[in-house]
Scaffold this active site. Sequence first.
Site, short mmCIF file in Angstrom:
data_model
loop_
_atom_site.label_atom_id
_atom_site.label_comp_id
_atom_site.label_asym_id
_atom_site.label_seq_id
_atom_site.Cartn_x
_atom_site.Cartn_y
_atom_site.Cartn_z
N LYS A 149 0.84 -1.19 0.00
CA LYS A 149 0.00 0.00 0.00
C LYS A 149 0.88 1.23 0.00
O LYS A 149 1.79 1.36 0.83
CB LYS A 149 -0.92 0.02 1.23
CG LYS A 149 -1.81 1.25 1.31
CD LYS A 149 -2.72 1.21 2.52
CE LYS A 149 -2.04 1.60 3.81
NZ LYS A 149 -1.74 3.06 3.88
N ASP A 191 -3.51 4.32 -1.80
CA ASP A 191 -4.45 4.68 -0.73
C ASP A 191 -4.45 6.20 -0.53
O ASP A 191 -3.82 6.72 0.39
CB ASP A 191 -4.02 3.95 0.55
CG ASP A 191 -4.88 4.29 1.75
OD1 ASP A 191 -6.04 4.65 1.57
OD2 ASP A 191 -4.37 4.17 2.89
N LEU A 192 -5.19 6.91 -1.39
CA LEU A 192 -5.24 8.37 -1.31
C LEU A 192 -6.59 8.89 -0.82
O LEU A 192 -6.72 10.09 -0.57
CB LEU A 192 -4.90 8.99 -2.68
CG LEU A 192 -3.51 8.64 -3.24
CD1 LEU A 192 -3.29 9.35 -4.56
CD2 LEU A 192 -2.41 9.00 -2.24
N LYS A 193 -7.59 8.04 -0.74
CA LYS A 193 -8.88 8.39 -0.14
C LYS A 193 -9.47 9.68 -0.70
O LYS A 193 -9.79 10.60 0.04
CB LYS A 193 -8.75 8.50 1.39
CG LYS A 193 -8.25 7.25 2.09
CD LYS A 193 -8.23 7.47 3.59
CE LYS A 193 -7.69 6.26 4.33
NZ LYS A 193 -6.22 6.14 4.22
N HIS A 247 -11.83 12.54 -1.89
CA HIS A 247 -13.12 13.02 -1.38
C HIS A 247 -13.27 14.48 -1.81
O HIS A 247 -12.69 15.38 -1.20
CB HIS A 247 -13.16 12.89 0.14
CG HIS A 247 -14.51 13.20 0.75
ND1 HIS A 247 -14.77 12.99 2.08
CD2 HIS A 247 -15.65 13.70 0.22
CE1 HIS A 247 -16.02 13.34 2.34
NE2 HIS A 247 -16.57 13.79 1.22
N ASP A 248 -14.03 14.70 -2.87
CA ASP A 248 -14.21 16.05 -3.41
C ASP A 248 -15.48 16.05 -4.25
O ASP A 248 -16.21 15.06 -4.27
CB ASP A 248 -12.98 16.46 -4.23
CG ASP A 248 -12.71 17.96 -4.16
OD1 ASP A 248 -13.66 18.74 -4.40
OD2 ASP A 248 -11.57 18.36 -3.88
N ILE A 249 -15.72 17.14 -4.97
CA ILE A 249 -16.90 17.16 -5.82
C ILE A 249 -16.72 16.14 -6.95
O ILE A 249 -15.58 15.80 -7.33
CB ILE A 249 -17.17 18.57 -6.39
CG1 ILE A 249 -16.02 19.03 -7.30
CG2 ILE A 249 -17.40 19.56 -5.26
CD1 ILE A 249 -16.33 20.31 -8.04
N ASN A 273 -16.86 15.98 -10.23
CA ASN A 273 -16.04 16.28 -11.41
C ASN A 273 -14.56 16.27 -11.10
O ASN A 273 -13.74 15.78 -11.88
CB ASN A 273 -16.45 17.63 -12.00
CG ASN A 273 -15.85 17.85 -13.37
OD1 ASN A 273 -15.96 17.01 -14.25
ND2 ASN A 273 -15.20 19.00 -13.55
N THR A 274 -14.19 16.81 -9.94
CA THR A 274 -12.78 16.83 -9.54
C THR A 274 -12.26 15.42 -9.32
O THR A 274 -11.15 15.07 -9.75
CB THR A 274 -12.60 17.66 -8.25
OG1 THR A 274 -12.98 19.02 -8.52
CG2 THR A 274 -11.17 17.64 -7.76
N THR A 331 -10.63 3.20 10.83
CA THR A 331 -10.51 2.31 11.98
C THR A 331 -10.08 3.06 13.24
O THR A 331 -10.10 2.49 14.33
CB THR A 331 -9.51 1.17 11.69
OG1 THR A 331 -8.28 1.72 11.22
CG2 THR A 331 -10.07 0.21 10.67
N ARG A 390 -3.65 -6.54 13.91
CA ARG A 390 -2.49 -6.65 14.79
C ARG A 390 -2.31 -8.10 15.22
O ARG A 390 -3.29 -8.84 15.34
CB ARG A 390 -2.67 -5.77 16.04
CG ARG A 390 -2.75 -4.27 15.76
CD ARG A 390 -1.39 -3.72 15.39
NE ARG A 390 -1.39 -2.27 15.25
CZ ARG A 390 -1.60 -1.62 14.12
NH1 ARG A 390 -1.89 -2.30 13.01
NH2 ARG A 390 -1.54 -0.30 14.07
N GLN A 394 -5.05 2.41 16.66
CA GLN A 394 -6.22 1.75 16.09
C GLN A 394 -7.14 1.31 17.23
O GLN A 394 -6.69 0.74 18.22
CB GLN A 394 -5.81 0.53 15.27
CG GLN A 394 -4.80 0.83 14.17
CD GLN A 394 -5.46 1.38 12.91
OE1 GLN A 394 -6.62 1.79 12.94
NE2 GLN A 394 -4.75 1.38 11.82
N ARG A 396 2.69 -1.33 10.82
CA ARG A 396 3.73 -1.38 11.85
C ARG A 396 4.07 -2.77 12.37
O ARG A 396 5.24 -3.04 12.66
CB ARG A 396 3.35 -0.44 13.00
CG ARG A 396 3.52 1.03 12.65
CD ARG A 396 2.81 1.96 13.61
NE ARG A 396 1.36 1.97 13.38
CZ ARG A 396 0.51 2.76 14.02
NH1 ARG A 396 0.96 3.59 14.95
NH2 ARG A 396 -0.78 2.72 13.75
#
Length: 232
Positions: free
Chosen positions: A32, A59-61, A63-65, A67-68, A119, A181, A190, A211
């Site tokens: 990742k 893994d950039l998540k 979250h925007d409008i 079209n963006t 999490t 874990r 977590q 980790r």
Amino acid sequence: MGKDVIIACDFAGAEQTFAFLDKFTGKKPFVKIGMELFYAEGPEIVRQIKARGHKIFLDLKLHDIPNTVKKAMAVLSRLDVDMCNIHAAGTVAMMKAALEGLTRPDGSRPLLIAVTQLTSTDQQSMEEDLLIHQPIDQVVMHYARRAAFAGLDGVVCSPLESGKVHDACGKGFVTVTPGVRFADGDAGDQKRVMTPAQAKEIGSDYIVVGRPITGDADPVAAYARCVQEFVD
């Protein structure tokens, strides 16, 4: 769809990342690449890790409008990653736009999954900080159903919720579960955690482990232990 262990390469830069990956002289683990590493090194780090033979979860998540997100996903689709993600809280319209942007002209695309609740979020913080007062299980299931309705491949969720997600959205709907874990390890920050063996038992498709592997004195052995507990 086979189960797999994804190593979270949450390093500050390329030098640390490649020093870590160089330890894996046999099987190339699924990795990742998160915000820290991507923002430090840019798209080139993705290309270099891919060239080494690793599968990649970017893994950039987003979250925007809508079209963006659509335009950003069209750019990310050129990196040949295997999985990427967005926040389900961005609405069905945004999730559909992400899927459209991610799909290449030939119809191929990486897996697209949605984050339900992080999490590190528990019931108290969800109510106090997000003003969401439904039980967290209900919230996660609602987000998962909306992601499935939007056409996504699966969700990121706590391993505690993966079995319920499959019940709600079908066995083919992918669950990617961080917060894993070892039984003898430290939970860190977590709050909703599970061991690899427990995650296997409850039905997680992929576990993301950071980790407990990257911080171990022998990360290759720690990775092998994860694979043995979760896959084998």
